[in-house]
Design an enzyme around this catalytic site. Structure first.
Site, mmCIF file in Angstrom:
data_model
loop_
_atom_site.group_PDB
_atom_site.id
_atom_site.type_symbol
_atom_site.label_atom_id
_atom_site.label_comp_id
_atom_site.label_asym_id
_atom_site.label_seq_id
_atom_site.Cartn_x
_atom_site.Cartn_y
_atom_site.Cartn_z
ATOM 1 N N HIS A 141 -24.636 -2.572 -18.664
ATOM 2 C CA HIS A 141 -26.030 -2.771 -19.054
ATOM 3 C C HIS A 141 -26.889 -3.059 -17.826
ATOM 4 O O HIS A 141 -26.891 -4.173 -17.300
ATOM 5 C CB HIS A 141 -26.115 -3.911 -20.077
ATOM 6 C CG HIS A 141 -27.491 -4.132 -20.605
ATOM 7 N ND1 HIS A 141 -27.993 -5.368 -20.914
ATOM 8 C CD2 HIS A 141 -28.499 -3.256 -20.858
ATOM 9 C CE1 HIS A 141 -29.239 -5.245 -21.337
ATOM 10 N NE2 HIS A 141 -29.563 -3.980 -21.307
ATOM 11 N N GLU B 227 -25.013 -6.383 -16.488
ATOM 12 C CA GLU B 227 -24.101 -7.001 -17.447
ATOM 13 C C GLU B 227 -22.949 -6.034 -17.688
ATOM 14 O O GLU B 227 -23.185 -4.857 -17.988
ATOM 15 C CB GLU B 227 -24.816 -7.295 -18.779
ATOM 16 C CG GLU B 227 -25.707 -8.517 -18.721
ATOM 17 C CD GLU B 227 -26.340 -8.856 -20.074
ATOM 18 O OE1 GLU B 227 -26.649 -10.018 -20.298
ATOM 19 O OE2 GLU B 227 -26.543 -7.945 -20.899
ATOM 20 N N SER C 206 -28.514 -1.483 -24.884
ATOM 21 C CA SER C 206 -29.094 -2.817 -24.729
ATOM 22 C C SER C 206 -28.551 -3.783 -25.766
ATOM 23 O O SER C 206 -28.519 -4.989 -25.541
ATOM 24 C CB SER C 206 -30.607 -2.765 -24.920
ATOM 25 O OG SER C 206 -31.186 -1.836 -24.060
ATOM 26 N N ASN D 92 -30.248 -10.359 -23.566
ATOM 27 C CA ASN D 92 -31.148 -9.964 -24.654
ATOM 28 C C ASN D 92 -30.910 -10.781 -25.920
ATOM 29 O O ASN D 92 -31.818 -10.985 -26.711
ATOM 30 C CB ASN D 92 -31.007 -8.464 -24.949
ATOM 31 C CG ASN D 92 -31.747 -7.622 -23.915
ATOM 32 O OD1 ASN D 92 -32.556 -8.151 -23.145
ATOM 33 N ND2 ASN D 92 -31.472 -6.339 -23.872
HETATM 34 P P1 NAI Z 1 -35.534 7.150 -22.423
HETATM 35 O O1 NAI Z 1 -36.061 7.590 -23.722
HETATM 36 O O2 NAI Z 1 -36.471 6.935 -21.277
HETATM 37 O O3 NAI Z 1 -34.412 8.153 -21.931
HETATM 38 C C1 NAI Z 1 -33.402 8.670 -22.749
HETATM 39 C C2 NAI Z 1 -33.060 10.058 -22.235
HETATM 40 O O4 NAI Z 1 -31.862 10.504 -22.853
HETATM 41 C C3 NAI Z 1 -34.137 11.092 -22.549
HETATM 42 O O5 NAI Z 1 -34.561 11.675 -21.333
HETATM 43 C C4 NAI Z 1 -33.417 12.094 -23.439
HETATM 44 O O6 NAI Z 1 -33.843 13.413 -23.205
HETATM 45 C C5 NAI Z 1 -31.969 11.900 -23.053
HETATM 46 N N1 NAI Z 1 -31.019 12.278 -24.100
HETATM 47 C C6 NAI Z 1 -31.051 11.942 -25.408
HETATM 48 N N2 NAI Z 1 -29.979 12.455 -26.046
HETATM 49 C C7 NAI Z 1 -29.250 13.096 -25.105
HETATM 50 C C8 NAI Z 1 -28.039 13.830 -25.139
HETATM 51 N N3 NAI Z 1 -27.358 13.967 -26.273
HETATM 52 N N4 NAI Z 1 -27.568 14.352 -23.982
HETATM 53 C C9 NAI Z 1 -28.257 14.197 -22.841
HETATM 54 N N5 NAI Z 1 -29.420 13.531 -22.750
HETATM 55 C C10 NAI Z 1 -29.906 12.983 -23.869
HETATM 56 O O7 NAI Z 1 -34.716 5.808 -22.734
HETATM 57 P P2 NAI Z 1 -34.299 4.641 -21.730
HETATM 58 O O8 NAI Z 1 -35.337 3.599 -21.731
HETATM 59 O O9 NAI Z 1 -33.868 5.240 -20.452
HETATM 60 O O10 NAI Z 1 -33.048 4.012 -22.482
HETATM 61 C C11 NAI Z 1 -31.780 4.626 -22.460
HETATM 62 C C12 NAI Z 1 -30.743 3.611 -22.891
HETATM 63 O O11 NAI Z 1 -30.782 2.511 -21.992
HETATM 64 C C13 NAI Z 1 -30.947 3.029 -24.274
HETATM 65 O O12 NAI Z 1 -29.706 2.783 -24.836
HETATM 66 C C14 NAI Z 1 -31.664 1.716 -23.986
HETATM 67 O O13 NAI Z 1 -31.453 0.751 -24.994
HETATM 68 C C15 NAI Z 1 -30.976 1.299 -22.703
HETATM 69 N N6 NAI Z 1 -31.731 0.384 -21.854
HETATM 70 C C16 NAI Z 1 -33.069 0.509 -21.686
HETATM 71 C C17 NAI Z 1 -33.766 -0.368 -20.871
HETATM 72 C C18 NAI Z 1 -35.228 -0.211 -20.622
HETATM 73 O O14 NAI Z 1 -35.857 -1.157 -20.101
HETATM 74 N N7 NAI Z 1 -35.827 0.920 -20.914
HETATM 75 C C19 NAI Z 1 -33.065 -1.489 -20.193
HETATM 76 C C20 NAI Z 1 -31.639 -1.474 -20.365
HETATM 77 C C21 NAI Z 1 -31.006 -0.587 -21.200
#
Ligand code: NAI
Ligand code: 3HC
Length: 695
Positions: free
Chosen positions: A428, A440, A407, A478
């Protein structure tokens, strides 16, 4: 100019063909061509005429590029009237999409045959206007007022089987358009059929109770917009009139909408959505092939991205950390797909086939060896991302595109963790990723042109709206969000309440105000962002502490039943929490701030000025290619009202001088925060608007 309308005969049948690529829009040349063809048909020996189109679709509507320019004869309403008035029968063949003026031309004809793959609709309200060539008058006479009103106000595209059942068309065909028209014309000739004019059909009945319900539904579905209810008015008022009087009333209302600011904004949105993919650096660049997508992390975002890819026919290999996380991620995807099945968007068999043939969930990175493009969606931590990218570098095939869904983080730094930074870019997505249309595409320092093009190709496959962004903290959306959210927080410090700010911005047209959004996203997200930025924060930047307090009290928003608002059985959508105002009042007192009142207009003006000012920086620095790119980010990712066109379009409407005046006024209390963007000052001094930079 060659005539886009040609005329040939086959025995007693005239075949009139419209050929105006790409979508056979009813431009002046097409209208004049149809008029000339009708004159020839009226004077000639042919007994019946078939009107059809070449290419991928029948007429997709009036030529939108002519809007706002002086009208040129013949107008589309005249053309439709002329078709209807023919003394010999006229058949229209609909293929592709007969939309707006296209369907109106078809309704001017006496008989209609439709290809089974085609759709019809009157989507004018999406452009801020109403069907202005008889659509609000002829469709109700043909199929009844209520079904017609529903089609007009929803702007939806009606599939062929339904169009036949409703009586919009007389028969369906699987032939090519010309053959379908010929076959129907021969049958009509054999039956000795004459003209059958909708204008001579009985007036439609008016059911006041049903209309009242529809009016309420339409108003609820389109807050702030005027086109839908005006279109409904046109149909209702015309219902008891003669067709010529009804058409006059339709025209009158059409012209009021044509002159409305909403029309300009919605047409900017229509063309912006198409122009945003047109970038000089992509011209002639071939994207890499895409068939298998790898996804790392199956949380909120990874799961949503997987669903988006699967629903678009791509296969997915999703990697999670361990067996348990793999199972959880798979379950999440299954649940989302089940939701699509329940809503009738996906057939159960298709879902089963997707899950068995197209989705692999595993904790083994080696399974990524065939992936064409890999999207990382793990925790928002540079350390974790670098570790993941180093692993991807080891397993991805040569030529695979490596993307991060970060993000805020620096994509150049992430790319440097691999031996192939040219293959790395940011993708993104927005949450929920299978629903939100914005994507994005972050063009890092070393991203190769064909890698950028592949990002755009993926967006196309997923039916997303891609916007190119440069590298900076938060990219386009953002980064700007942070600034206008701060402006809102400052207004709270100075005396406004979060609830008044939400109300004022919802009044402006945002789907939700910023504090209602904070509750929905989770107050922990803002808290984490502040934690991340605290070490580099400029001491002059004013931050409120109340949101951190709510976080510390465990009031994280909707998910805990309490944040800025209280969510319980009584008010599932939330009601203002008076304790929040007490916490804020205590902070003001502690900081020695005397609070003052804000009007709703002042709130909107300040919030928008902060948004526009940072957006001007983003464009000035080349983070966004053009002002229209910023507009598309806000329309498709941040709930900005489409009928206001986006922040940059809105700024031009307000006047850049006035935006600058708001900034200068606000600077009296915080000169550090309210420094005008150089681009904004430059354009205002030159008397230009942001539109001058859209190309
Ligand atoms: P989340 O915490 O829901 O999911 C992250 C997942 O990655 C977890 O299930 C975790 O087990 C897995 N994980 C962590 N390390 C890992 C690895 N080394 N190998 C495989 N899996 C691994 O987080 P979320 O919200 O899905 O965010 C993920 C990314 O997307 C972040 O960079 C966030 O900034 C970005 N993002 C989030 C948004 C949102 O609204 N939640 C919107 C746009 C981007
Ligand atoms: N007028 C002028 N240009 C149009 C147009 C129109 N009505 N409809 C589409 N175009 C252009 C697009 O801008 C695009 O140009 P570009 O290639 O230079 O970017 C090109 O045609 C192809 O369009 P799409 O990329 O959208 O092609 P798709 O195949 O994805 O979609 C479509 C085709 C479904 C027909 C879609 O273009 C569409 O929805 N068009 C608008 C339909 C519409 O709103 N019609 C009502 C017009 S208003 C009216 O008729 C008023 C009347 O009541 C008086």
């Amino acid at each position: 100019m060659t005539n886009p309308v040609s005329y040939e005969t086959e025995g007693e049948i005239a075949l009139i063909r419209i050929d105006n690529p790409p979508v056979n829009a009813a431009s002046q040349a097409v209208r004049a061509g149809i008029e000339a063809a009708m004159t020839r048909f009226a004077e000639g020996p042919e007994k019946i005429a078939v009107l059809y189109a070449a290419g991928r679709t029948f007429i997709a509507g009036a030529d939108i590029t002519e809007f706002g320019k002086p009208p040129q004869d013949p107008g589309l309403p005249q053309v439709c009237d002329m078709l209807e008035a023919q003394e010999k029968p006229l058949v229209c063949v609909i293929h592709g999409t007969a939309l707006g003026g296209g369907l109106e031309v078809a309704l001017g004809c006496h008989y209609r045959v439709m290809l089974k793959s085609a759709r019809v609709g009157l989507p004018e309200t999406l452009l801020g206007i109403l069907p202005g060539a008889g659509g609000t008058q002829r469709l109700p006479r043909l199929i009844g007022l209520m079904p017609a009103a529903e089609i007009i106000t929803s702007a939806r595209q009606v599939p062929a089987a339904e169009a036949e059942a409703l009586g919009i068309v007389d028969r369906l065909s699987e032939d090519e358009p010309r053959a379908a028209g010929l076959a129907y014309a021969r049958d009509l000739l054999a039956q000795g059929a004459g003209p059958r004019r909708i204008g001579e059909m009985p007036n439609p009945a008016v059911d006041e109770a049903a209309l009242g319900d529809l009016r309420k539904k339409v108003a609820r579905a389109n807050p702030g917009q005027i086109a839908q209810l005006t279109a409904l008015d046109a149909a209702v008022r015309g219902a008891p009139m003669t067709l010529p009087d009804g058409l006059k009333e339709e025209r009158r209302l059409f012209m009021t909408l044509m002159d409305s600011p909403q029309r300009g904004a919605l047409i900017h949105a229509f063309f912006g959505e198409r122009k945003v993919v047109q970038l000089p650096e992509l011209k002639g660049v071939k994207p890499r092939a895409l068939s298998q997508i790898g996804i790392i992390g199956g949380g909120t975002m990874g799961g949503g991205i997987a669903v988006a890819c699967l629903l678009s026919g791509l296969s997915v290999v999703l990697i999670e950390r361990d067996g348990e996380a793999v199972a959880k991620a798979r379950k999440g995807i299954e649940k989302t797909l089940e939701g699509s099945v329940k809503r009738g968007k996906l057939k159960a068999e298709k879902r089963d086939a997707i899950l068995s043939d197209k989705l692999l969930t595993t904790d083994d990175y080696a399974s990524l060896s065939d992936a064409d493009l890999i999207i990382e969606a793990v925790f928002e931590s540079m350390e974790v991302k670098k570790e993941v990218f180093a692993k991807l570098d080891a397993v991805a095939k040569p030529g695979a595109v490596l993307a991060s869904n970060t993000s805020y983080l620096d994509v150049d730094e992430i790319a440097a963790a691999t031996s192939r930074p040219g293959d790395v870019l940011g993708l993104h997505f927005f949450s929920p990723a299978h629903v939100m249309r914005l994507l994005e595409i972050v063009d890092a320092d070393k991203t190769a042109p064909e890698v950028l093009a592949t990002g755009f190709a993926l967006a196309k496959a997923l039916k997303k709206v891609p916007v190119r962004a440069g590298v900076c903290d938060g990219f386009i959306g953002n980064r700007i969000l942070r600034v206008f959210r701060l402006a809102a927080d400052h207004m709270i410090l100075e005396g406004a309440s979060p609830f008044q700010i939400d109300r004022a911005l919802e009044g402006f047209g945002f789907a939700m105000g910023p504090y209602a959004v904070a509750d929905l996203a989770g107050i922990d997200i803002g808290y984490m962002t502040r934690q991340r930025l605290r070490p580099t924060k400029d001491p002059q930047e004013r931050w409120g502490d109340w949101a951190d307090k709510l976080y510390e009290m465990g009031r994280l928003g909707r998910k805990t039943g309490r944040g800025f608002y209280i969510y319980d059985e009584e008010t599932p959508k939330g009601r203002p929490d008076p304790e929040v105002e007490e916490i804020i009042a205590a902070e003001r007192a502690q900081k020695g701030i005397t609070s003052r009142d804000f009007t709703d207009d002042e709130i909107v003006e300040r919030y928008m000025a902060a948004m526009i000012n940072e957006a001007a920086r983003v464009v000035g620095e080349g983070i966004a290619a053009r002002p229209l790119d910023v507009d598309m980010v806000f329309l498709f990712g941040y709930g900005f009202p489409r009928w206001r066109g986006g922040p940059m379009y809105h700024a031009d409407q307000v006047g850049l001088d006035r935006v600058l005046a708001t900034i200068h006024q606000a600077a009296k209390t915080d000169a550090w925060f309210w420094q005008p963007a150089p681009l904004l000052e430059k354009l205002a001094a030159e008397g230009k608007g942001f539109a001058s930079l859209n190309g």
